[in-house]
Write an enzyme that holds these catalytic residues in place. Sequence first.
Site, PDB file in Angstrom:
ATOM      1  N   GLU A  93      17.381 -33.585 -14.273  1.00  0.00           N
ATOM      2  CA  GLU A  93      17.972 -34.343 -15.594  1.00  0.00           C
ATOM      3  C   GLU A  93      17.530 -35.523 -15.629  1.00  0.00           C
ATOM      4  O   GLU A  93      17.138 -36.391 -14.628  1.00  0.00           O
ATOM      5  CB  GLU A  93      19.454 -34.144 -15.281  1.00  0.00           C
ATOM      6  CG  GLU A  93      20.021 -32.788 -15.029  1.00  0.00           C
ATOM      7  CD  GLU A  93      21.511 -32.701 -14.419  1.00  0.00           C
ATOM      8  OE1 GLU A  93      22.232 -33.862 -14.493  1.00  0.00           O
ATOM      9  OE2 GLU A  93      21.816 -31.888 -14.087  1.00  0.00           O
ATOM     10  N   CYS A 106      17.995 -43.182 -16.158  1.00  0.00           N
ATOM     11  CA  CYS A 106      18.508 -42.641 -14.939  1.00  0.00           C
ATOM     12  C   CYS A 106      17.574 -41.352 -14.708  1.00  0.00           C
ATOM     13  O   CYS A 106      17.651 -40.552 -15.435  1.00  0.00           O
ATOM     14  CB  CYS A 106      19.753 -42.408 -14.753  1.00  0.00           C
ATOM     15  SG  CYS A 106      20.347 -41.744 -13.098  1.00  0.00           S
ATOM     16  N   CYS A 113      18.402 -31.201  -3.713  1.00  0.00           N
ATOM     17  CA  CYS A 113      18.671 -32.277  -2.803  1.00  0.00           C
ATOM     18  C   CYS A 113      19.144 -31.619  -1.558  1.00  0.00           C
ATOM     19  O   CYS A 113      19.647 -30.517  -1.422  1.00  0.00           O
ATOM     20  CB  CYS A 113      19.785 -33.134  -3.245  1.00  0.00           C
ATOM     21  SG  CYS A 113      19.862 -34.713  -2.275  1.00  0.00           S
ATOM     22  N   CYS A 117      25.651 -34.141   0.572  1.00  0.00           N
ATOM     23  CA  CYS A 117      27.045 -35.036   0.350  1.00  0.00           C
ATOM     24  C   CYS A 117      28.103 -33.972  -0.391  1.00  0.00           C
ATOM     25  O   CYS A 117      27.743 -33.347  -1.375  1.00  0.00           O
ATOM     26  CB  CYS A 117      26.683 -36.239  -0.540  1.00  0.00           C
ATOM     27  SG  CYS A 117      25.506 -37.337   0.069  1.00  0.00           S
ATOM     28  N   CYS A 120      28.951 -34.094  -4.202  1.00  0.00           N
ATOM     29  CA  CYS A 120      27.682 -34.049  -5.202  1.00  0.00           C
ATOM     30  C   CYS A 120      27.403 -32.795  -5.549  1.00  0.00           C
ATOM     31  O   CYS A 120      27.013 -32.073  -4.816  1.00  0.00           O
ATOM     32  CB  CYS A 120      26.740 -35.064  -4.424  1.00  0.00           C
ATOM     33  SG  CYS A 120      25.337 -35.051  -5.655  1.00  0.00           S
ATOM     34  N   GLY A 160      18.359 -35.598  -6.519  1.00  0.00           N
ATOM     35  CA  GLY A 160      17.393 -36.025  -5.404  1.00  0.00           C
ATOM     36  C   GLY A 160      17.672 -37.254  -4.670  1.00  0.00           C
ATOM     37  O   GLY A 160      18.295 -38.043  -5.125  1.00  0.00           O
ATOM     38  N   GLU A 161      16.958 -37.465  -3.383  1.00  0.00           N
ATOM     39  CA  GLU A 161      16.955 -38.498  -2.636  1.00  0.00           C
ATOM     40  C   GLU A 161      15.753 -39.152  -2.802  1.00  0.00           C
ATOM     41  O   GLU A 161      14.792 -38.713  -1.871  1.00  0.00           O
ATOM     42  CB  GLU A 161      17.621 -38.286  -1.425  1.00  0.00           C
ATOM     43  CG  GLU A 161      17.375 -39.260  -0.199  1.00  0.00           C
ATOM     44  CD  GLU A 161      17.924 -40.409  -0.549  1.00  0.00           C
ATOM     45  OE1 GLU A 161      19.119 -40.602  -0.992  1.00  0.00           O
ATOM     46  OE2 GLU A 161      17.242 -41.635  -0.427  1.00  0.00           O
ATOM     47  N   ASN A 296      33.541 -38.089  -9.821  1.00  0.00           N
ATOM     48  CA  ASN A 296      33.513 -37.444 -10.787  1.00  0.00           C
ATOM     49  C   ASN A 296      33.751 -36.109 -10.436  1.00  0.00           C
ATOM     50  O   ASN A 296      32.834 -35.437  -9.646  1.00  0.00           O
ATOM     51  CB  ASN A 296      32.332 -37.422 -11.584  1.00  0.00           C
ATOM     52  CG  ASN A 296      32.184 -37.030 -12.932  1.00  0.00           C
ATOM     53  OD1 ASN A 296      32.740 -36.048 -13.434  1.00  0.00           O
ATOM     54  ND2 ASN A 296      31.307 -37.707 -13.673  1.00  0.00           N
ATOM     55  N   CYS A 339      25.166 -36.978 -12.098  1.00  0.00           N
ATOM     56  CA  CYS A 339      23.989 -36.449 -11.437  1.00  0.00           C
ATOM     57  C   CYS A 339      24.012 -34.869 -11.005  1.00  0.00           C
ATOM     58  O   CYS A 339      25.274 -34.607 -10.245  1.00  0.00           O
ATOM     59  CB  CYS A 339      24.165 -37.190  -9.830  1.00  0.00           C
ATOM     60  SG  CYS A 339      23.057 -36.930  -8.900  1.00  0.00           S
TER      61      CYS A 339
HETATM   62  N1  SAH Z   1      20.425 -39.587  -3.380  1.00  0.00           N
HETATM   63  C1  SAH Z   1      20.661 -40.931  -3.884  1.00  0.00           C
HETATM   64  C2  SAH Z   1      20.637 -41.100  -5.309  1.00  0.00           C
HETATM   65  C3  SAH Z   1      21.307 -40.053  -6.216  1.00  0.00           C
HETATM   66  S1  SAH Z   1      22.927 -39.935  -6.313  1.00  0.00           S
HETATM   67  C4  SAH Z   1      21.920 -41.403  -3.352  1.00  0.00           C
HETATM   68  O1  SAH Z   1      22.723 -40.755  -2.527  1.00  0.00           O
HETATM   69  O2  SAH Z   1      22.089 -42.905  -3.708  1.00  0.00           O
HETATM   70  C5  SAH Z   1      23.388 -41.039  -7.297  1.00  0.00           C
HETATM   71  C6  SAH Z   1      24.766 -41.709  -7.100  1.00  0.00           C
HETATM   72  O3  SAH Z   1      25.756 -41.076  -7.618  1.00  0.00           O
HETATM   73  C7  SAH Z   1      25.190 -41.722  -5.628  1.00  0.00           C
HETATM   74  O4  SAH Z   1      25.762 -42.963  -5.419  1.00  0.00           O
HETATM   75  C8  SAH Z   1      25.916 -40.615  -5.522  1.00  0.00           C
HETATM   76  O5  SAH Z   1      26.665 -40.604  -4.225  1.00  0.00           O
HETATM   77  C9  SAH Z   1      26.781 -40.374  -6.540  1.00  0.00           C
HETATM   78  N2  SAH Z   1      27.455 -39.450  -6.788  1.00  0.00           N
HETATM   79  C10 SAH Z   1      27.103 -37.994  -6.615  1.00  0.00           C
HETATM   80  N3  SAH Z   1      28.002 -37.224  -7.007  1.00  0.00           N
HETATM   81  C11 SAH Z   1      29.037 -37.983  -7.519  1.00  0.00           C
HETATM   82  C12 SAH Z   1      30.363 -37.529  -7.841  1.00  0.00           C
HETATM   83  N4  SAH Z   1      30.634 -36.390  -8.118  1.00  0.00           N
HETATM   84  N5  SAH Z   1      31.122 -38.457  -8.421  1.00  0.00           N
HETATM   85  C13 SAH Z   1      30.776 -39.964  -8.256  1.00  0.00           C
HETATM   86  N6  SAH Z   1      29.476 -40.451  -7.799  1.00  0.00           N
HETATM   87  C14 SAH Z   1      28.640 -39.426  -7.373  1.00  0.00           C
END
Ligand code: SAH
Length: 354
Positions: A93, A106, A113, A117, A120, A160-161, A296, A339
Amino acid sequence: MTETKTDLLSMNVAELQHFCAGIGEPKFRAAQIFKWMHAGVSFDGMTNLSRALRERLEACACVRFPEIEEKFVSELDGTVKYLWRLSDGQNVESVFMRYHHGNTICISTQAGCRMGCAFCASTIGGKVRDLLPSEMLGQVLAAQRDMGERISGIVLMGIGEPLDNYDNVVRFLRLVTDPDGINIGCRHISLSTCGLVDGIDRLAEEGLAVTLSVSLHAPTDALRSEIMPINNKWNVAQLLAATVRYFEKTGRRISFEYTLIAGKNDTEEGALALVEAMKRHVGRKMPIHINLIPVNPIKERAFAAADGQSVRRFAAILERHGLCATVRRTLGPDINASCGQLRNKENQMQKKIL
Ligand code: SAH
């Protein structure tokens, strides 16, 4: 299959010159091909190359632009979400966002990934593969072509990271900042990481000076390890120390992301612990900016977003202790713009069909 063909969009001009020499073409072809590709044009549109040459290129090389699988336009704010199909059928995406200072995209850096987390959507099916530099650049170029508007900012905050796909991401950054290409300055690029300290230290040495965005999300090791497994490898103290090193090396301000989950990390004690962690590990060594984002909620996980009142209380505590905090505006809430949400939905639909 395109896999056996040379991936020209991942190459810089010097590498393209080498490629051209290998197929018996003069050096200047490399600059021509580079310019066309970075304008979003594939071989068939490279009109200053002879048809015979274009056919030869087609046979041995590829320009990898992703195809639009689905496209959603937010009726609320004009945000556009793309679900792309890559050459092997993987979906990733991108989100195109309009800000007063210009258009930002973005992009995704991996299909899936492996960081795990808890909140996520991108990590639910694990990591399938890393994206190539051309596949990251392709998201920018294909969106720019589709929208017919210049993109002047990039955030690596999609699926992804980025620091887990380090070499490809750095190569992408060099291509996208190339003055002969779309020439987006490092100041207009943000890389978001969940906290790979070795990658942060390496990145500080690349001479790229992109903005670093750190997904902190919890102030203590106990809570952070519970929602972000990476914290078991590099803890809060080690992560914050790395951000200070990055700032000292690059002069770029770090932005910290803090996603507020109701009853978990949005409490008064949570805010005070965050103040404490910042004081202890960062202190006055650099300016601190914290972005607060209500989580979210995704249906696979039982996390609820902090309500308006606790978000305001959290922000007020940080401000009172001298930390700069903003509550992030959410764009595209009606189109699953967060994301990994779309890819996940698509994967589940495909599973049902199979
Ligand atoms: N892997 C990287 C970049 C991708 S995630 C990172 O972790 O930063 C981009 C951002 O969205 C990160 O800050 C992540 O923690 C956040 N994110 C992921 N899922 C989310 C959710 N359900 N609600 C709010 N933020 C979220």
